[in-house]
Design an enzyme around this catalytic site. Structure first.
Site, PDB file in Angstrom:
ATOM      1  N   CYS A 186      36.788  79.257  31.078  1.00  0.00           N
ATOM      2  CA  CYS A 186      36.250  78.093  30.382  1.00  0.00           C
ATOM      3  C   CYS A 186      35.275  78.495  29.278  1.00  0.00           C
ATOM      4  O   CYS A 186      34.251  79.137  29.552  1.00  0.00           O
ATOM      5  CB  CYS A 186      35.547  77.181  31.390  1.00  0.00           C
ATOM      6  SG  CYS A 186      34.659  75.803  30.632  1.00  0.00           S
ATOM      7  N   TRP A 209      38.162  73.059  40.319  1.00  0.00           N
ATOM      8  CA  TRP A 209      38.127  74.527  40.276  1.00  0.00           C
ATOM      9  C   TRP A 209      37.974  75.087  41.690  1.00  0.00           C
ATOM     10  O   TRP A 209      37.039  74.722  42.403  1.00  0.00           O
ATOM     11  CB  TRP A 209      36.946  75.012  39.440  1.00  0.00           C
ATOM     12  CG  TRP A 209      36.962  74.612  38.001  1.00  0.00           C
ATOM     13  CD1 TRP A 209      36.326  73.551  37.429  1.00  0.00           C
ATOM     14  CD2 TRP A 209      37.652  75.276  36.939  1.00  0.00           C
ATOM     15  NE1 TRP A 209      36.567  73.514  36.084  1.00  0.00           N
ATOM     16  CE2 TRP A 209      37.376  74.564  35.751  1.00  0.00           C
ATOM     17  CE3 TRP A 209      38.456  76.415  36.882  1.00  0.00           C
ATOM     18  CZ2 TRP A 209      37.883  74.943  34.515  1.00  0.00           C
ATOM     19  CZ3 TRP A 209      38.972  76.803  35.656  1.00  0.00           C
ATOM     20  CH2 TRP A 209      38.679  76.072  34.480  1.00  0.00           C
ATOM     21  N   ARG A 217      34.222  63.791  36.331  1.00  0.00           N
ATOM     22  CA  ARG A 217      35.040  65.002  36.271  1.00  0.00           C
ATOM     23  C   ARG A 217      34.308  66.167  36.941  1.00  0.00           C
ATOM     24  O   ARG A 217      33.087  66.248  36.906  1.00  0.00           O
ATOM     25  CB  ARG A 217      35.346  65.366  34.820  1.00  0.00           C
ATOM     26  CG  ARG A 217      36.125  64.289  34.067  1.00  0.00           C
ATOM     27  CD  ARG A 217      36.379  64.724  32.641  1.00  0.00           C
ATOM     28  NE  ARG A 217      35.127  65.075  31.963  1.00  0.00           N
ATOM     29  CZ  ARG A 217      34.981  66.126  31.165  1.00  0.00           C
ATOM     30  NH1 ARG A 217      35.976  66.948  30.960  1.00  0.00           N
ATOM     31  NH2 ARG A 217      33.822  66.364  30.573  1.00  0.00           N
ATOM     32  N   PHE A 218      35.071  67.079  37.499  1.00  0.00           N
ATOM     33  CA  PHE A 218      34.502  68.254  38.177  1.00  0.00           C
ATOM     34  C   PHE A 218      34.547  69.449  37.228  1.00  0.00           C
ATOM     35  O   PHE A 218      35.440  70.285  37.294  1.00  0.00           O
ATOM     36  CB  PHE A 218      35.281  68.544  39.457  1.00  0.00           C
ATOM     37  CG  PHE A 218      35.389  67.360  40.378  1.00  0.00           C
ATOM     38  CD1 PHE A 218      34.268  66.850  41.008  1.00  0.00           C
ATOM     39  CD2 PHE A 218      36.606  66.737  40.596  1.00  0.00           C
ATOM     40  CE1 PHE A 218      34.354  65.757  41.848  1.00  0.00           C
ATOM     41  CE2 PHE A 218      36.708  65.642  41.434  1.00  0.00           C
ATOM     42  CZ  PHE A 218      35.582  65.146  42.065  1.00  0.00           C
ATOM     43  N   THR A 219      33.577  69.498  36.324  1.00  0.00           N
ATOM     44  CA  THR A 219      33.594  70.507  35.274  1.00  0.00           C
ATOM     45  C   THR A 219      32.636  71.654  35.591  1.00  0.00           C
ATOM     46  O   THR A 219      31.759  71.555  36.446  1.00  0.00           O
ATOM     47  CB  THR A 219      33.189  69.877  33.935  1.00  0.00           C
ATOM     48  OG1 THR A 219      31.862  69.316  34.070  1.00  0.00           O
ATOM     49  CG2 THR A 219      34.163  68.778  33.534  1.00  0.00           C
ATOM     50  N   VAL A 220      32.831  72.744  34.873  1.00  0.00           N
ATOM     51  CA  VAL A 220      31.873  73.845  34.833  1.00  0.00           C
ATOM     52  C   VAL A 220      31.435  73.992  33.382  1.00  0.00           C
ATOM     53  O   VAL A 220      32.183  73.634  32.469  1.00  0.00           O
ATOM     54  CB  VAL A 220      32.500  75.166  35.358  1.00  0.00           C
ATOM     55  CG1 VAL A 220      32.683  75.117  36.858  1.00  0.00           C
ATOM     56  CG2 VAL A 220      33.815  75.496  34.663  1.00  0.00           C
ATOM     57  N   SER A 242      26.953  72.225  28.898  1.00  0.00           N
ATOM     58  CA  SER A 242      26.677  73.593  28.456  1.00  0.00           C
ATOM     59  C   SER A 242      25.754  73.649  27.240  1.00  0.00           C
ATOM     60  O   SER A 242      24.894  74.535  27.145  1.00  0.00           O
ATOM     61  CB  SER A 242      27.980  74.318  28.145  1.00  0.00           C
ATOM     62  OG  SER A 242      28.648  73.726  27.040  1.00  0.00           O
TER      63      SER A 242
END
Length: 317
Positions: free
Chosen positions: A54, A87, A123-126, A142
């Site tokens: 990512c 993820w 949403r399941f984001t990084v 980020s």
């Protein structure tokens, strides 16, 4: 009904508009680490969950290393195989280089989100910046994480690391201006092209993308950095897209007017200087995870074949 009992969110479909364009949804957790605030800058208190595949997550890894925060903020790397379950950690998908969750033994990043908010429905984001003290998510945006990593720990860092400023006041206006159009047309532009579901949506994304690459080529002619004569967050934010361009976006996202290595000599030189001369860029880049992640997107690559090329992934200086 708890969101843990609902159908898993499709990251791409949930972000696509009726006209076929990809519309990235905003992040939800937006607190910051700051002195006197809820989240104080304390050594060992925070933990980053990231994916090497990512670009957004890799921004935070680069800044963490540039600022010498390795002993202050731990890191866990998920598998690059994003699925409807979100993820996965190595426990659920033992991809080489992926980690198990050291804090809770979670199977997927969604488990971390639900620990912070059992009713979470986004949403399941990084990246995910986690506070071990209060057991919640500090921030999952980020662009904001890199800003407070840049300054929040300066009082407890060695002088050389504290003096490094990726967002200096006298350059902020220019940095913000570049960040704005680079984000819209390049960082997110590759996704808008790759995830478009109509010809018009695709062309409306891919043509401005290459117009911006042409513009960046002129900016970087005979220069090592985008703004002024120093490394700034603008370089970090662009790097994570350009390093993935030839190995993923060019073919997989149909961004194939030109490669970086053959079509943009100034950008290519800038990229290689950052990668080969600064470990913060090379050591946070994992091409196996990048390719493994992008080429595992099922509807774009139903057989999951990962291309061998380009060889090499990045050319030497």
């Amino acid at each position: 009904m708890s969101s843990q009992q609902t159908k898993p969110i499709d990251l791409i479909a949930s972000s696509r508009k009726a006209d076929g364009t990809f519309d990235r949804k905003p992040s939800v957790f937006r607190s910051s680490i700051e002195k006197g605030g809820k989240f104080e800058p304390e050594k060992g208190r925070y933990h980053l969950y990231v994916a090497y595949s990512c670009p957004w997550a890799t921004r935070t890894l680069i800044v963490r290393k540039l600022k010498g925060l390795e002993e202050f903020i731990g890191v866990t790397v998920v598998s690059p195989h994003f699925s409807p379950e979100s993820w996965p950690f190595a426990k659920a998908d033992p991809f080489p280089g992926a980690d198990n969750d050291p804090l809770y033994g979670a199977s997927h990043i969604k488990d971390i989100y639900y620990r912070a908010d059992p009713n979470y429905s986004g949403r399941f984001t990084v990246p995910v910046l986690w506070d071990k003290k209060t057991e919640t998510i500090v921030n999952n945006e980020s662009s904001e994480i890199v800003r407070f990593l840049n300054t929040a720990f300066n009082d407890v860092l060695p002088a050389d690391k504290a003096e490094l400023d990726l967002y200096p006041e006298h350059l902020r206006q220019e940095i913000d201006e570049i960040n704005d159009w680079v984000y819209n047309t390049v960082n997110n532009g590759v996704y808008r092209a790759g995830f478009a579901s109509t010809q018009k949506a695709y062309e409306d994304a891919v043509l401005p993308l290459f117009e911006s690459l042409d513009r960046l080529e002129k900016i970087l002619a005979a220069k090592d950095y985008l703004v002024g004569d120093q490394l700034t967050e603008a370089d970090v934010r662009l790097f994570v897209t350009i390093i993935r361009f030839d190995v993923a976006y060019y073919a997989h996202f149909k961004c194939n007017l030109r490669t970086i290595r053959d079509g943009y000599p100034a950008i290519h030189l800038w990229l290689r200087k950052l990668y080969w001369n600064n470990p913060a860029f090379s050591e946070t880049c994992n091409f196996d995870h990048i390719k493994g992640g992008y080429y595992s997107i099922g509807h774009l690559n139903p057989y999951g074949i990962v291309p061998v090329g380009p060889i090499p992934n990045i050319l030497p200086l």
